[in-house]
Design a protein around this motif. Structure first.
Motif, PDB file in Angstrom:
ATOM      1  N   ASP A   1      -9.705  52.136 -28.097  1.00  0.00           N
ATOM      2  CA  ASP A   1      -8.284  51.921 -28.381  1.00  0.00           C
ATOM      3  C   ASP A   1      -7.897  52.210 -29.837  1.00  0.00           C
ATOM      4  N   SER A   2      -8.767  52.888 -30.583  1.00  0.00           N
ATOM      5  CA  SER A   2      -8.404  53.204 -31.972  1.00  0.00           C
ATOM      6  C   SER A   2      -7.694  54.552 -32.010  1.00  0.00           C
ATOM      7  N   TYR A   3      -7.091  54.848 -33.144  1.00  0.00           N
ATOM      8  CA  TYR A   3      -6.498  56.166 -33.377  1.00  0.00           C
ATOM      9  C   TYR A   3      -7.375  56.921 -34.368  1.00  0.00           C
ATOM     10  N   ASP A   4      -7.465  58.247 -34.199  1.00  0.00           N
ATOM     11  CA  ASP A   4      -8.225  59.041 -35.165  1.00  0.00           C
ATOM     12  C   ASP A   4      -7.614  58.925 -36.555  1.00  0.00           C
ATOM     13  N   GLU A   5      -6.290  58.905 -36.581  1.00  0.00           N
ATOM     14  CA  GLU A   5      -5.623  58.772 -37.876  1.00  0.00           C
ATOM     15  C   GLU A   5      -4.367  57.922 -37.725  1.00  0.00           C
ATOM     16  N   ILE A   6      -4.131  57.083 -38.718  1.00  0.00           N
ATOM     17  CA  ILE A   6      -2.854  56.385 -38.835  1.00  0.00           C
ATOM     18  C   ILE A   6      -2.349  56.666 -40.251  1.00  0.00           C
ATOM     19  N   ILE A   7      -1.231  57.352 -40.300  1.00  0.00           N
ATOM     20  CA  ILE A   7      -0.747  57.860 -41.590  1.00  0.00           C
ATOM     21  C   ILE A   7       0.684  57.406 -41.788  1.00  0.00           C
ATOM     22  N   CYS A   8       0.998  57.033 -43.027  1.00  0.00           N
ATOM     23  CA  CYS A   8       2.359  56.617 -43.334  1.00  0.00           C
ATOM     24  C   CYS A   8       2.916  57.491 -44.434  1.00  0.00           C
ATOM     25  N   SER A   9       4.072  58.081 -44.163  1.00  0.00           N
ATOM     26  CA  SER A   9       4.783  58.756 -45.240  1.00  0.00           C
ATOM     27  C   SER A   9       5.588  57.667 -45.931  1.00  0.00           C
ATOM     28  N   ARG A  10       5.074  57.190 -47.037  1.00  0.00           N
ATOM     29  CA  ARG A  10       5.607  56.006 -47.682  1.00  0.00           C
ATOM     30  C   ARG A  10       7.053  56.222 -48.109  1.00  0.00           C
ATOM     31  N   PRO A  11       7.849  55.255 -48.424  1.00  0.00           N
ATOM     32  CA  PRO A  11       7.491  53.859 -48.643  1.00  0.00           C
ATOM     33  C   PRO A  11       7.371  53.039 -47.360  1.00  0.00           C
ATOM     34  N   PHE A  12       6.851  51.835 -47.543  1.00  0.00           N
ATOM     35  CA  PHE A  12       6.716  50.899 -46.441  1.00  0.00           C
ATOM     36  C   PHE A  12       7.952  50.019 -46.312  1.00  0.00           C
ATOM     37  N   TYR A  13       8.248  49.685 -45.054  1.00  0.00           N
ATOM     38  CA  TYR A  13       9.290  48.707 -44.764  1.00  0.00           C
ATOM     39  C   TYR A  13       8.683  47.570 -43.965  1.00  0.00           C
ATOM     40  N   LYS A  14       9.181  46.381 -44.224  1.00  0.00           N
ATOM     41  CA  LYS A  14       8.756  45.203 -43.466  1.00  0.00           C
ATOM     42  C   LYS A  14       9.403  45.233 -42.092  1.00  0.00           C
ATOM     43  N   SER A  15       8.637  44.845 -41.089  1.00  0.00           N
ATOM     44  CA  SER A  15       9.198  44.714 -39.754  1.00  0.00           C
ATOM     45  C   SER A  15      10.257  43.603 -39.754  1.00  0.00           C
ATOM     46  N   PRO A  16      11.437  43.852 -39.121  1.00  0.00           N
ATOM     47  CA  PRO A  16      12.500  42.827 -39.137  1.00  0.00           C
ATOM     48  C   PRO A  16      12.091  41.514 -38.465  1.00  0.00           C
ATOM     49  N   ASP A  17      11.159  41.571 -37.514  1.00  0.00           N
ATOM     50  CA  ASP A  17      10.772  40.326 -36.830  1.00  0.00           C
ATOM     51  C   ASP A  17       9.627  39.602 -37.546  1.00  0.00           C
ATOM     52  N   PHE A  18       9.246  40.100 -38.686  1.00  0.00           N
ATOM     53  CA  PHE A  18       8.229  39.413 -39.475  1.00  0.00           C
ATOM     54  C   PHE A  18       8.933  38.695 -40.634  1.00  0.00           C
ATOM     55  N   ILE A  19       8.842  37.370 -40.641  1.00  0.00           N
ATOM     56  CA  ILE A  19       9.579  36.558 -41.615  1.00  0.00           C
ATOM     57  C   ILE A  19       8.646  36.105 -42.729  1.00  0.00           C
ATOM     58  N   LEU A  20       9.044  36.404 -43.951  1.00  0.00           N
ATOM     59  CA  LEU A  20       8.275  35.934 -45.115  1.00  0.00           C
ATOM     60  C   LEU A  20       8.837  34.592 -45.572  1.00  0.00           C
ATOM     61  N   GLN A  21       7.943  33.623 -45.778  1.00  0.00           N
ATOM     62  CA  GLN A  21       8.394  32.294 -46.196  1.00  0.00           C
ATOM     63  C   GLN A  21       8.411  32.136 -47.716  1.00  0.00           C
ATOM     64  N   THR A  22       7.762  33.061 -48.421  1.00  0.00           N
ATOM     65  CA  THR A  22       7.581  32.911 -49.858  1.00  0.00           C
ATOM     66  C   THR A  22       7.472  34.291 -50.502  1.00  0.00           C
ATOM     67  N   ASP A  23       7.672  34.362 -51.805  1.00  0.00           N
ATOM     68  CA  ASP A  23       7.421  35.629 -52.506  1.00  0.00           C
ATOM     69  C   ASP A  23       6.121  35.565 -53.313  1.00  0.00           C
ATOM     70  N   ASP A  24       5.273  34.607 -52.935  1.00  0.00           N
ATOM     71  CA  ASP A  24       3.965  34.483 -53.578  1.00  0.00           C
ATOM     72  C   ASP A  24       2.891  34.456 -52.488  1.00  0.00           C
ATOM     73  N   PHE A  25       2.331  35.619 -52.173  1.00  0.00           N
ATOM     74  CA  PHE A  25       1.383  35.713 -51.044  1.00  0.00           C
ATOM     75  C   PHE A  25       0.481  36.925 -51.230  1.00  0.00           C
ATOM     76  N   ILE A  26      -0.650  36.907 -50.544  1.00  0.00           N
ATOM     77  CA  ILE A  26      -1.540  38.076 -50.473  1.00  0.00           C
ATOM     78  C   ILE A  26      -1.902  38.267 -49.006  1.00  0.00           C
ATOM     79  N   LEU A  27      -1.447  39.383 -48.427  1.00  0.00           N
ATOM     80  CA  LEU A  27      -1.645  39.668 -47.005  1.00  0.00           C
ATOM     81  C   LEU A  27      -2.171  41.092 -46.858  1.00  0.00           C
ATOM     82  N   ARG A  28      -2.426  41.485 -45.605  1.00  0.00           N
ATOM     83  CA  ARG A  28      -2.801  42.882 -45.353  1.00  0.00           C
ATOM     84  C   ARG A  28      -1.934  43.454 -44.250  1.00  0.00           C
ATOM     85  N   THR A  29      -1.843  44.789 -44.211  1.00  0.00           N
ATOM     86  CA  THR A  29      -1.041  45.436 -43.171  1.00  0.00           C
ATOM     87  C   THR A  29      -1.670  45.218 -41.801  1.00  0.00           C
TER      88      THR A  29
END
Ligand SMILES: [Zn+2]
Length: 188
Positions: A121-149
């Motif tokens: 179920d993997s992809y050979d490549e996952i590529i992003c033509s940046r910049p990144f946008y946050k998914s609208p259904d993902f809610i951030l509770q703070t501006d002090d965090f360390i996460l991964r994509t």
């Protein structure tokens, strides 16, 4: 790409390059035996990092390595769910990966998924033509965090989840004297 009405809400990290952890796809563990795509990060404990300036690096095959200073910064600030694995032959250097997920908006970030494999179920490549946008259904509770994509970006065995931090976290890193990290915009 910087549009005036778009709000920067986080930063993703990059750093200076470091030598390959594994030179070839055949010797990279944690990959699918059929398609050779990386499924998990397995650390080469005999990896030797040459002395470099900076507190965060990516090997050419996309393993994130940080220094003791970076680790201490994270511990003093009590960020949860971070993995640090000390590399035996490189004292003071750690493989680093946050375990908390930052969900990317695949459509607005123009994420390209190339050749899905049935074996794992993997992809050979996952590529992003940046910049990144946050998914609208993902809610951030703070501006002090360390996460991964939520995706592992890159090609074949050379893939990594990107580290995304809050704007406050970036300022704290800079105040702490963390060096050699480049901060790239992530938008609302
Ligand atoms: Zn596979």
């Amino acid at each position: 790409m910087d549009k005036k009405n778009e709000k920067v809400i986080a930063k993703y990290l990059s750093g200076k390059d470091a030598e390959y952890m594994y030179e070839t796809c055949e010797e990279t563990p944690g990959t699918c035996p059929v398609c050779n795509n990386r499924l998990e990060d397995v650390i080469n404990m005999s990896y030797k990092i040459r002395k470099k300036k900076g507190d965060l690096f990516y090997t050419y095959d996309l393993f994130c390595i940080v220094t003791e200073t970076f680790k201490r910064f994270c511990e003093e600030n009590n960020y949860p769910d971070l993995t640090f694995i000390q590399i035996t032959t490189s004292p003071g250097f750690y493989y680093f990966m946050p375990e908390g997920i930052f969900k990317v908006d695949d459509v607005r970030s123009k994420v390209k998924f190339m050749n899905k494999r049935e074996c794992c179920d993997s992809y050979d490549e996952i590529i992003c033509s940046r910049p990144f946008y946050k998914s609208p259904d993902f809610i951030l509770q703070t501006d002090d965090f360390i996460l991964r994509t939520n995706h592992r970006f890159g090609s074949f065995q050379m893939k990594t989840q990107l580290v995304i931090i809050g704007l406050k976290t970036m300022r704290k890193m800079q105040d702490y004297g963390i060096k050699g990290i480049y901060f790239h915009n992530v938008y609302e």
